[in-house]
Design a protein around this motif. Structure first.
Motif, PDB file in Angstrom:
ATOM      1  N   ALA A 184       0.824  -1.213   0.000  1.00  0.00           N
ATOM      2  CA  ALA A 184       0.000   0.000   0.000  1.00  0.00           C
ATOM      3  C   ALA A 184       0.858   1.263   0.000  1.00  0.00           C
ATOM      4  O   ALA A 184       0.351   2.353  -0.271  1.00  0.00           O
ATOM      5  N   ALA A 185       2.137   1.136   0.257  1.00  0.00           N
ATOM      6  CA  ALA A 185       3.038   2.289   0.295  1.00  0.00           C
ATOM      7  C   ALA A 185       3.278   2.828  -1.105  1.00  0.00           C
ATOM      8  O   ALA A 185       3.182   2.114  -2.098  1.00  0.00           O
ATOM      9  N   SER A 186       3.606   4.105  -1.181  1.00  0.00           N
ATOM     10  CA  SER A 186       3.881   4.704  -2.489  1.00  0.00           C
ATOM     11  C   SER A 186       5.263   4.316  -3.006  1.00  0.00           C
ATOM     12  O   SER A 186       5.508   4.364  -4.210  1.00  0.00           O
ATOM     13  N   ARG A 187       6.181   3.934  -2.106  1.00  0.00           N
ATOM     14  CA  ARG A 187       7.533   3.504  -2.496  1.00  0.00           C
ATOM     15  C   ARG A 187       7.931   2.283  -1.698  1.00  0.00           C
ATOM     16  O   ARG A 187       7.560   2.142  -0.539  1.00  0.00           O
TER      17      ARG A 187
END
Length: 73
Positions: free
Chosen positions: A56-59
């Motif tokens: 779910a993290a952007s990176r």
């Protein structure tokens, strides 16, 4: 303990079997492998939750440090 030694201490199952035999507990390699499989199945719900959280993290960041492996024998 089997899972920790295998994944946390990078101890192959054959070496674990030898150590247990020296301690008077004869365990076959297939029994240890069955226990690893059962442990992995039991931990799958936790893995799925962690996977969803991480993805779910952007990176994403990774570590490509190698683990030394001893030659057979």
């Amino acid at each position: 303990m089997i899972l920790f030694e295998k994944f946390g201490q990078h101890q192959p199952l054959n070496r674990q079997a030898e150590r247990y035999a020296r301690e008077g507990v004869p365990l076959s390699l297939s029994t240890l492998a069955d226990q690893v499989g059962a442990g992995a199945a039991a931990l799958m719900p936790l893995f799925k939750r962690l996977e969803a959280h991480v993805l779910a993290a952007s990176r994403l960041h990774g570590d490509d440090t190698t683990v030394p492996v001893l030659a057979k024998g």
